[in-house]
Design a protein around this motif. Sequence first.
Motif, PDB file in Angstrom:
ATOM      1  N   PHE A  59      52.538  53.200  51.324  1.00 40.41           N
ATOM      2  CA  PHE A  59      53.099  52.336  50.286  1.00 40.41           C
ATOM      3  C   PHE A  59      54.590  52.135  50.502  1.00 40.41           C
ATOM      4  N   VAL A  60      55.128  51.128  49.810  1.00 34.90           N
ATOM      5  CA  VAL A  60      56.561  50.944  49.637  1.00 34.90           C
ATOM      6  C   VAL A  60      56.777  50.750  48.135  1.00 34.90           C
ATOM      7  N   ALA A  61      57.727  51.489  47.565  1.00 32.01           N
ATOM      8  CA  ALA A  61      58.024  51.363  46.139  1.00 32.01           C
ATOM      9  C   ALA A  61      58.838  50.097  45.887  1.00 32.01           C
ATOM     10  N   VAL A  62      58.515  49.414  44.806  1.00 38.96           N
ATOM     11  CA  VAL A  62      59.282  48.248  44.374  1.00 38.96           C
ATOM     12  C   VAL A  62      60.513  48.762  43.625  1.00 38.96           C
TER      13      VAL A  62
ATOM     14  N   VAL B  16      49.300  37.615  34.803  1.00 36.88           N
ATOM     15  CA  VAL B  16      48.492  37.604  36.024  1.00 36.88           C
ATOM     16  C   VAL B  16      47.602  38.832  36.227  1.00 36.88           C
ATOM     17  N   THR B  17      47.814  39.900  35.479  1.00 36.31           N
ATOM     18  CA  THR B  17      47.057  41.121  35.741  1.00 36.31           C
ATOM     19  C   THR B  17      45.571  40.918  35.472  1.00 36.31           C
ATOM     20  N   TYR B  18      44.758  41.591  36.264  1.00 32.12           N
ATOM     21  CA  TYR B  18      43.312  41.536  36.049  1.00 32.12           C
ATOM     22  C   TYR B  18      42.800  42.864  35.501  1.00 32.12           C
ATOM     23  N   GLY B  19      43.699  43.718  35.101  1.00 30.57           N
ATOM     24  CA  GLY B  19      43.334  44.992  34.481  1.00 30.57           C
ATOM     25  C   GLY B  19      44.063  46.156  35.112  1.00 30.57           C
ATOM     26  N   TRP B  20      44.185  47.224  34.389  1.00 31.17           N
ATOM     27  CA  TRP B  20      44.818  48.466  34.833  1.00 31.17           C
ATOM     28  C   TRP B  20      46.259  48.283  35.283  1.00 31.17           C
ATOM     29  N   GLY B  21      46.898  47.151  34.908  1.00 34.95           N
ATOM     30  CA  GLY B  21      48.277  46.896  35.283  1.00 34.95           C
ATOM     31  C   GLY B  21      48.472  46.408  36.699  1.00 34.95           C
ATOM     32  N   MET B  22      47.375  46.139  37.416  1.00 30.19           N
ATOM     33  CA  MET B  22      47.445  45.657  38.792  1.00 30.19           C
ATOM     34  C   MET B  22      47.982  44.226  38.803  1.00 30.19           C
ATOM     35  N   VAL B  23      48.885  43.936  39.748  1.00 34.75           N
ATOM     36  CA  VAL B  23      49.486  42.614  39.856  1.00 34.75           C
ATOM     37  C   VAL B  23      49.116  42.018  41.215  1.00 34.75           C
ATOM     38  N   PRO B  24      48.300  40.956  41.242  1.00 37.32           N
ATOM     39  CA  PRO B  24      47.925  40.338  42.521  1.00 37.32           C
ATOM     40  C   PRO B  24      49.126  39.621  43.142  1.00 37.32           C
ATOM     41  N   VAL B  25      49.325  39.841  44.445  1.00 39.41           N
ATOM     42  CA  VAL B  25      50.466  39.253  45.156  1.00 39.41           C
ATOM     43  C   VAL B  25      50.060  38.872  46.573  1.00 39.41           C
ATOM     44  N   THR B  26      50.871  38.009  47.169  1.00 37.18           N
ATOM     45  CA  THR B  26      50.856  37.794  48.608  1.00 37.18           C
ATOM     46  C   THR B  26      52.094  38.495  49.133  1.00 37.18           C
TER      47      THR B  26
ATOM     48  N   TRP C 245      49.584  38.970  53.844  1.00 42.78           N
ATOM     49  CA  TRP C 245      48.278  39.360  53.344  1.00 42.78           C
ATOM     50  C   TRP C 245      48.295  39.371  51.827  1.00 42.78           C
ATOM     51  N   THR C 246      47.100  39.354  51.232  1.00 50.02           N
ATOM     52  CA  THR C 246      46.981  39.452  49.778  1.00 50.02           C
ATOM     53  C   THR C 246      46.577  40.867  49.425  1.00 50.02           C
ATOM     54  N   THR C 247      47.113  41.324  48.319  1.00 49.09           N
ATOM     55  CA  THR C 247      46.821  42.662  47.812  1.00 49.09           C
ATOM     56  C   THR C 247      47.201  42.687  46.343  1.00 49.09           C
ATOM     57  N   SER C 248      47.215  43.849  45.758  1.00 45.04           N
ATOM     58  CA  SER C 248      47.693  44.015  44.390  1.00 45.04           C
ATOM     59  C   SER C 248      48.670  45.166  44.344  1.00 45.04           C
ATOM     60  N   LEU C 249      49.719  44.986  43.552  1.00 39.08           N
ATOM     61  CA  LEU C 249      50.671  46.062  43.322  1.00 39.08           C
ATOM     62  C   LEU C 249      50.028  47.083  42.407  1.00 39.08           C
ATOM     63  N   TRP C 250      50.268  48.341  42.684  1.00 46.54           N
ATOM     64  CA  TRP C 250      49.723  49.420  41.870  1.00 46.54           C
ATOM     65  C   TRP C 250      50.808  49.914  40.930  1.00 46.54           C
ATOM     66  N   PRO C 251      50.508  50.042  39.632  1.00 43.19           N
ATOM     67  CA  PRO C 251      51.503  50.625  38.730  1.00 43.19           C
ATOM     68  C   PRO C 251      51.647  52.123  39.030  1.00 43.19           C
ATOM     69  N   LYS C 252      52.901  52.603  39.074  1.00 43.43           N
ATOM     70  CA  LYS C 252      53.145  54.026  39.331  1.00 43.43           C
ATOM     71  C   LYS C 252      54.483  54.426  38.729  1.00 43.43           C
ATOM     72  N   ASP C 253      54.468  55.436  37.890  1.00 43.70           N
ATOM     73  CA  ASP C 253      55.687  56.018  37.316  1.00 43.70           C
ATOM     74  C   ASP C 253      56.595  54.972  36.674  1.00 43.70           C
ATOM     75  N   GLY C 254      56.027  54.021  35.952  1.00 45.04           N
ATOM     76  CA  GLY C 254      56.810  53.003  35.271  1.00 45.04           C
ATOM     77  C   GLY C 254      57.247  51.855  36.164  1.00 45.04           C
ATOM     78  N   GLY C 255      56.855  51.866  37.420  1.00 47.01           N
ATOM     79  CA  GLY C 255      57.185  50.797  38.359  1.00 47.01           C
ATOM     80  C   GLY C 255      55.936  50.365  39.098  1.00 47.01           C
ATOM     81  N   TYR C 256      56.113  49.916  40.328  1.00 49.29           N
ATOM     82  CA  TYR C 256      54.989  49.460  41.143  1.00 49.29           C
ATOM     83  C   TYR C 256      55.170  49.923  42.576  1.00 49.29           C
TER      84      TYR C 256
END
Length: 95
Positions: A20-23, A38-48, A56-67
């Motif tokens: 991973f890389v932290a935002v 844009v979220t489809y649940g669980w705080g996931m954010v779809p991105v390119t 590539w397309t993926t989703s950002l994962w929420p972690k420790d108040g960030g992504y």
Amino acid sequence: MELEFSGEVFAWRGPAPHHFVAVPADEAAALDDARRAVTYGWGMVPVTVGLGDTAWTTSLWPKDGGYVVPLKAAVRRAEGVELGDVVTLRLTVAL
């Protein structure tokens, strides 16, 4: 919405190991505003994501108040990215 930032590649050795890389905080705050639309649940954010010449397309994962941005193994191989490298990512969120 488009964002660009740099961060260090780190590994999470949980049940599904991944890199991973932290935002950074400022970009994460901007993403929080867009997340609601844009979220489809669980705080996931779809991105390119763009890294070097690879996108590539993926989703950002929420972690420790960030992504965090998951880096696929195929992308890491294509761009020669290793654990601990600092990379520049380009994120596009379709609003």
